[in-house]
Design a protein around this motif. Structure first.
Motif, PDB file in Angstrom:
ATOM      1  N   ALA A   1       0.472   4.265  21.349  1.00 23.37           N
ATOM      2  CA  ALA A   1      -0.884   4.461  20.717  1.00 23.37           C
ATOM      3  C   ALA A   1      -1.205   5.844  20.812  1.00 23.37           C
ATOM      4  CB  ALA A   1      -1.575   3.696  21.868  1.00 23.37           C
ATOM      5  N   PRO A   2      -0.687   6.673  21.529  1.00 19.87           N
ATOM      6  CA  PRO A   2      -1.027   8.228  21.321  1.00 19.87           C
ATOM      7  C   PRO A   2      -0.373   8.724  20.043  1.00 19.87           C
ATOM      8  CG  PRO A   2      -0.637   7.725  23.637  1.00 19.87           C
ATOM      9  CD  PRO A   2      -0.199   6.633  22.956  1.00 19.87           C
ATOM     10  N   ASP A   3       0.812   8.508  19.947  1.00 16.28           N
ATOM     11  CA  ASP A   3       1.392   8.911  18.559  1.00 16.28           C
ATOM     12  C   ASP A   3       0.911   8.198  17.394  1.00 16.28           C
ATOM     13  OD1 ASP A   3       3.253  10.368  19.880  1.00 16.28           O
ATOM     14  OD2 ASP A   3       4.793   9.159  20.152  1.00 16.28           O
ATOM     15  N   LEU A   4       0.324   7.013  17.614  1.00 20.39           N
ATOM     16  CA  LEU A   4       0.052   6.115  16.269  1.00 20.39           C
ATOM     17  C   LEU A   4      -1.330   6.810  15.767  1.00 20.39           C
ATOM     18  CD1 LEU A   4       0.761   2.286  17.147  1.00 20.39           C
ATOM     19  CD2 LEU A   4       2.152   3.997  15.960  1.00 20.39           C
ATOM     20  N   TYR A   5      -2.110   7.067  16.826  1.00 18.82           N
ATOM     21  CA  TYR A   5      -3.611   7.793  16.657  1.00 18.82           C
ATOM     22  C   TYR A   5      -3.360   9.052  15.701  1.00 18.82           C
ATOM     23  CZ  TYR A   5      -8.422   8.650  17.192  1.00 18.82           C
ATOM     24  OH  TYR A   5      -9.799   8.799  17.282  1.00 18.82           O
ATOM     25  N   GLY A   6      -2.237   9.695  15.855  1.00 18.97           N
ATOM     26  CA  GLY A   6      -2.147  11.039  14.928  1.00 18.97           C
ATOM     27  C   GLY A   6      -1.469  10.431  13.817  1.00 18.97           C
ATOM     28  N   VAL A   7      -0.804   9.536  13.665  1.00 24.31           N
ATOM     29  CA  VAL A   7      -0.056   9.142  12.374  1.00 24.31           C
ATOM     30  C   VAL A   7      -1.409   8.331  11.422  1.00 24.31           C
ATOM     31  CG1 VAL A   7       1.474   7.475  11.165  1.00 24.31           C
ATOM     32  CG2 VAL A   7       1.958   8.844  13.227  1.00 24.31           C
ATOM     33  N   HIS A   8      -2.275   7.600  12.091  1.00 24.58           N
ATOM     34  CA  HIS A   8      -3.396   6.927  11.311  1.00 24.58           C
ATOM     35  C   HIS A   8      -4.239   8.066  10.879  1.00 24.58           C
ATOM     36  CE1 HIS A   8      -1.840   3.216  12.047  1.00 24.58           C
ATOM     37  NE2 HIS A   8      -2.324   2.883  13.545  1.00 24.58           N
ATOM     38  N   THR A   9      -4.345   9.088  11.441  1.00 26.83           N
ATOM     39  CA  THR A   9      -5.406  10.177  11.254  1.00 26.83           C
ATOM     40  C   THR A   9      -4.816  10.938  10.016  1.00 26.83           C
ATOM     41  OG1 THR A   9      -6.054  10.642  13.541  1.00 26.83           O
ATOM     42  CG2 THR A   9      -6.491  12.599  12.066  1.00 26.83           C
ATOM     43  N   LEU A  10      -3.593  11.016  10.020  1.00 26.50           N
ATOM     44  CA  LEU A  10      -2.677  11.617   8.754  1.00 26.50           C
ATOM     45  C   LEU A  10      -3.059  10.897   7.546  1.00 26.50           C
ATOM     46  CD1 LEU A  10       0.402  12.972  10.403  1.00 26.50           C
ATOM     47  CD2 LEU A  10      -1.567  14.300   9.611  1.00 26.50           C
ATOM     48  N   VAL A  11      -2.946   9.384   7.908  1.00 31.46           N
ATOM     49  CA  VAL A  11      -3.147   8.338   6.728  1.00 31.46           C
ATOM     50  C   VAL A  11      -4.552   8.775   6.233  1.00 31.46           C
ATOM     51  CG1 VAL A  11      -3.270   6.012   6.267  1.00 31.46           C
ATOM     52  CG2 VAL A  11      -1.120   6.771   7.781  1.00 31.46           C
ATOM     53  N   LEU A  12      -5.446   8.532   7.067  1.00 35.77           N
ATOM     54  CA  LEU A  12      -6.812   8.761   6.671  1.00 35.77           C
ATOM     55  C   LEU A  12      -6.820   9.970   5.825  1.00 35.77           C
ATOM     56  CD1 LEU A  12      -9.573   7.801   6.724  1.00 35.77           C
ATOM     57  CD2 LEU A  12     -10.007   9.007   8.869  1.00 35.77           C
ATOM     58  N   ASP A  13      -6.370  11.181   6.007  1.00 38.48           N
ATOM     59  CA  ASP A  13      -6.459  12.432   5.350  1.00 38.48           C
ATOM     60  C   ASP A  13      -5.694  12.260   4.001  1.00 38.48           C
ATOM     61  OD1 ASP A  13      -7.227  13.689   7.563  1.00 38.48           O
ATOM     62  OD2 ASP A  13      -5.499  14.476   8.054  1.00 38.48           O
ATOM     63  N   VAL A  14      -4.650  11.495   3.982  1.00 40.61           N
ATOM     64  CA  VAL A  14      -3.834  11.356   2.452  1.00 40.61           C
ATOM     65  C   VAL A  14      -5.056  10.452   1.894  1.00 40.61           C
ATOM     66  CG1 VAL A  14      -2.171  10.307   1.302  1.00 40.61           C
ATOM     67  CG2 VAL A  14      -1.818  11.722   3.333  1.00 40.61           C
ATOM     68  N   ALA A  15      -5.470   9.247   2.363  1.00 42.52           N
ATOM     69  CA  ALA A  15      -6.357   8.302   1.678  1.00 42.52           C
ATOM     70  C   ALA A  15      -7.420   9.125   1.155  1.00 42.52           C
ATOM     71  CB  ALA A  15      -6.777   7.045   2.539  1.00 42.52           C
ATOM     72  N   GLU A  16      -7.850  10.024   1.790  1.00 39.26           N
ATOM     73  CA  GLU A  16      -9.518  10.705   1.386  1.00 39.26           C
ATOM     74  C   GLU A  16      -8.952  11.583   0.261  1.00 39.26           C
ATOM     75  OE1 GLU A  16     -11.039  12.242   4.999  1.00 39.26           O
ATOM     76  OE2 GLU A  16     -12.169  10.464   5.516  1.00 39.26           O
ATOM     77  N   ARG A  17      -7.879  12.099   0.524  1.00 41.27           N
ATOM     78  CA  ARG A  17      -7.352  13.145  -0.585  1.00 41.27           C
ATOM     79  C   ARG A  17      -7.122  12.469  -1.896  1.00 41.27           C
ATOM     80  NH1 ARG A  17      -3.439  16.865   1.596  1.00 41.27           N
ATOM     81  NH2 ARG A  17      -1.743  15.114   1.339  1.00 41.27           N
ATOM     82  N   ARG A  18      -6.529  11.609  -1.908  1.00 37.98           N
ATOM     83  CA  ARG A  18      -5.954  10.712  -2.924  1.00 37.98           C
ATOM     84  C   ARG A  18      -7.085   9.733  -3.480  1.00 37.98           C
ATOM     85  NH1 ARG A  18      -2.211  13.471  -5.688  1.00 37.98           N
ATOM     86  NH2 ARG A  18      -0.669  14.058  -4.546  1.00 37.98           N
ATOM     87  N   GLU A  19      -8.275   9.885  -2.789  1.00 37.62           N
ATOM     88  CA  GLU A  19      -9.212   8.675  -3.098  1.00 37.62           C
ATOM     89  C   GLU A  19      -8.835   7.026  -3.074  1.00 37.62           C
ATOM     90  OE1 GLU A  19     -11.128   9.973  -6.728  1.00 37.62           O
ATOM     91  OE2 GLU A  19     -12.098  11.873  -5.574  1.00 37.62           O
ATOM     92  N   LEU A  20      -8.079   6.906  -2.049  1.00 34.23           N
ATOM     93  CA  LEU A  20      -7.673   5.404  -1.908  1.00 34.23           C
ATOM     94  C   LEU A  20      -8.432   4.612  -0.897  1.00 34.23           C
ATOM     95  CD1 LEU A  20      -3.726   6.707  -1.572  1.00 34.23           C
ATOM     96  CD2 LEU A  20      -5.104   5.929  -3.555  1.00 34.23           C
ATOM     97  N   PRO A  21      -9.327   3.925  -1.317  1.00 35.88           N
ATOM     98  CA  PRO A  21     -10.334   3.285  -0.445  1.00 35.88           C
ATOM     99  C   PRO A  21      -9.602   2.296   0.293  1.00 35.88           C
ATOM    100  CG  PRO A  21     -10.702   2.676  -2.650  1.00 35.88           C
ATOM    101  CD  PRO A  21      -9.750   3.866  -2.807  1.00 35.88           C
TER     102      PRO A  21
END
Length: 690
Positions: A439-459
């Motif tokens: 979970a601690p590592d997954l939290y960081g990865v999901h945060t990165l996923v969110l960054d890309v999704a917001e940058r690429r406008e992928l709802p």
């Protein structure tokens, strides 16, 4: 505490048997440990750990001195902890990440998403009653060191930095220059052998002078001479002098070593500056250079002999770029490689990492013919011999894998590969370590996923990342944060017109309100999710949501509405043919009937639930229901029947009876919220390979 050397790059280092010179500096540092601090002289108890600072330029041997110091004093302390506070390019490591690594080494839980203040507080509490020895290598700022200082004066912190740590009281830096001549010559001898040094001692001393007795420069000089057994030491000294005063001795020695490499090897060496966290294995080098894995391994070993790489003590072949050489390699890539070539090398490296992660996950799916077929279709060099080997690889390479994800997202031009990498990284970690441990590592990865999704406008991907982050927030007690994530996920799901995301988000919002004891809102949001499931004729999910609505009403004391909800859930599970869920729903219905003061109805429902639990082969549920039947019979004045049912429960559970007996007396527990399936929605990818 284990005597384990841990840093943020996963490197284990031992300087024993390799250290030379620095006798005076070691003596001063050892004396510093014993000397009274300013607080003691002022009659006050020292409030925090003593800090020893070793300062020097990269390549001065500052880390080696720190290693030798902690080796000599380690037996005075409970254990040794080590963390590196800068990335290979000099970027400071966030305090939150460093504290998490130290807590992991101490076998302390590190809640997913916990912030810097929370983690450093737990670290200080953990070290409060210990005599711990901490080595903080490559510190960039005083704030990094200050945040990690234990409050116990019994602890000792050895910090390594370029210069003074202004702001930390009572710290005297031990500033390093060059080695003494005798030690410098011995360092050369280790590479060249004694003959060339003894036959021309003046030339050897001249070489030491040209290198200003800096250990890193001497290692490169020694490696160059070792590769040329017929070249005299004087020739090398002459070549270094010919370089003039351009740059430092390290720069001049590196230029000479680099210029002597074949063009293919020189290109590989330059590209190693792209390795995440400065950590290299043969696969990384192979992918960066576009060569075979075996050829990359041979080249890496050659670099070690030349002093251009350091081998890492690891069950797998791993290497690291010396920190002092990283900026030199990076400068070479900027001048000698086109940006397109560097981007292609990064893409090859990420693609190789994705395929290794796919392989590491596929080998765990032994009962999946499709996964076995995909695994057999991979090249032999990408396949793991066993699930244990895949898990070991994932654990050892974890720092580099997480760094790969961070670098890929920061690049901004490889988002498709970054998304695939993070998808496979999440799936592999869940497969090998489990969701809770990862979970601690997954939290960081999901945060990165969110960054890309917001940058690429992928709802759709934004909704997935927000749901996963919300789940992790909820698991660690940050329910208000989770609620905000779920509401944002609902908006993103609606924007993407994704019924799964919207339904999942509505149910999660209801679960958060239930946790916050806002039962009216919880029932309302569960009802909204139910309406969507019914409209889509998803009867299995609808049956479960009837139960969730009933939970909220039960907590609120509205037993009539709770009974209607559980009856609807029972009917739904019966139609779906889900025997186990049918039995559990009947059990909950009987529980609520008991709370509502209807013992006869509860008795009949319990008897029906026992039969369904028997069909479902759920022994623990059968035993719990038998005990509830016994309690009801006692209330109805039938002690004989109660004794029979208690005996039946005892036969079912044996020694586990005491644990089962406590269950009927507990308040109703909310049903578990459905977990996010990492293989179906963890991170959506446009690639068919996923």
């Amino acid at each position: 505490m284990t005597d384990q050397a841990v840093d943020t790059s996963g490197v284990r280092v031992s300087a024993e048997g390799q250290f030379l010179g620095r006798t005076r500096e070691l003596k001063e540092l050892l004396a510093d440990i014993e000397r009274a601090g300013l607080d003691t002289l002022a009659g006050r108890k020292a409030p925090r750990a003593r800090v020893l600072l070793i300062a020097g330029r990269p390549g001065s041997g500052r880390s080696a001195l720190a290693e030798e110091l902690v080796r000599q004093v380690a037996d005075r302390y409970d254990g040794l902890l080590r963390v590196r506070l800068s990335e290979p390019d000099g970027t400071p490591v966030p305090v939150e990440r460093a504290a998490r690594e130290l807590l992991t080494a101490l076998d302390r839980p590190t809640p997913a998403g916990a912030d810097e203040d929370d983690l450093t507080e737990v670290l200080r509490e953990t070290l409060a009653d210990r005599r711990a020895l901490l080595l903080l290598d490559d510190a960039v700022t005083a704030e990094q060191v200050d945040a990690l200082l234990p409050d116990s004066p019994e602890c000792l912190v050895v910090a390594v930095s370029d210069g003074p740590l202004t702001g930390i009281s009572d710290v005297r830096p031990c500033t390093l220059g060059g080695l003494d001549t005798k030690s410098a010559l011995e360092l050369l001898t280790r590479h060249t052998g004694s003959v060339r040094i003894t036959v021309d001692p003046r030339a050897a001393e001249g070489l030491v002078e040209e290198c200003q007795a800096q250990p890193a420069a001497l290692v490169l000089a020694g490696g160059w001479l070792a590769a040329r057994p017929k070249t005299a030491v004087a020739d090398l000294a002459k070549q270094l002098r010919a370089e003039g005063d351009e740059g430092t001795p390290l720069t001049r020695a590196f230029r000479l070593a680099y210029a002597s490499l074949p063009s293919a090897a020189a290109r590989i060496l330059r590209l190693l500056s792209l390795a995440p966290a400065g950590l290299i294995d043969p696969h990384t080098a192979s992918a960066l250079a576009g060569c075979s894995v075996g050829g990359a391994r041979t080249t890496l070993d050659d670099f070690v002999a030349l002093g251009l790489l350091h081998p890492i003590d690891s069950p797998l072949p791993q290497y690291e770029v010396p920190g002092c050489l990283h900026p030199l390699l990076k400068a070479l890539t900027e001048t000698q490689d086109r940006p397109g070539e560097l981007q292609l090398a990064r893409a090859r490296m990420l693609e190789r990492t994705v395929r290794l992660l796919q392989s590491s996950r596929a080998i765990t799916e032994t009962d999946n013919p499709e996964a076995r077929e995909k695994l057999q279709g991979m090249p032999r060099s990408l396949r793991f011999p066993s699930p244990r080997a895949a898990e070991d690889w994932l654990r050892i390479r974890r720092p580099a894998l997480l760094a790969s994800a961070r670098l890929a997202v920061a690049d901004g031009e490889l988002d498709t590969l970054a998304r695939r990498l993070m998808s496979q990284l999440v799936r592999a970690m869940v497969a090998h370590f489990g969701t809770q441990a990862a979970a601690p590592d997954l939290y960081g990865v999901h945060t990165l996923v969110l960054d890309v999704a917001e940058r690429r406008e992928l709802p759709r991907e934004r909704a997935a990342a927000l749901l996963n982050l919300g789940d992790l927030d909820a698991q660690t007690g940050r329910t208000h944060d989770a609620l905000a994530r779920y509401r944002a996920a609902l908006d993103a799901g609606r924007e993407a017109n994704d019924p799964y995301a919207t339904g999942r988000a509505m149910e999660s919002v209801g679960g958060a309100h239930l946790e916050l004891q806002d039962y009216d809102r919880a029932a309302d949001w569960f009802g909204r999710a139910l309406a969507q499931r019914l409209a889509r004729e998803e009867r299995e999910e609808a049956a479960r949501l009837y139960g969730r609505i009933a939970e909220a009403h039960t907590y609120a004391g509205r037993y009539g509405e709770a009974l209607r909800g559980w009856r609807a859930a029972v009917a739904g599970y019966r139609k779906n043919g889900d025997v186990a869920a049918h039995a559990r729903a009947l059990s909950e219905l009987a529980r609520v009937q008991e709370y509502a003061g209807r013992p006869e109805e509860s008795l009949r429902t319990c008897q029906e639930a026992v039969e369904w639990a028997r069909r479902a082969e759920d022994v623990r549920l059968q035993a719990a229901l038998q005990l509830r039947l016994a309690d009801n019979l006692e209330r109805l004045g039938d002690p004989t029947g109660a004794a029979l049912h208690r005996g039946a429960a005892e036969r079912l559970l044996g020694e586990e009876l005491s644990e089962a007996e406590s269950e009927p007396e507990q308040a109703p527990e909310p049903a578990e919220q459905p977990k996010h399936d990492p293989d179906t929605y963890e991170i959506r990818s446009t690639s068919a390979e996923d």
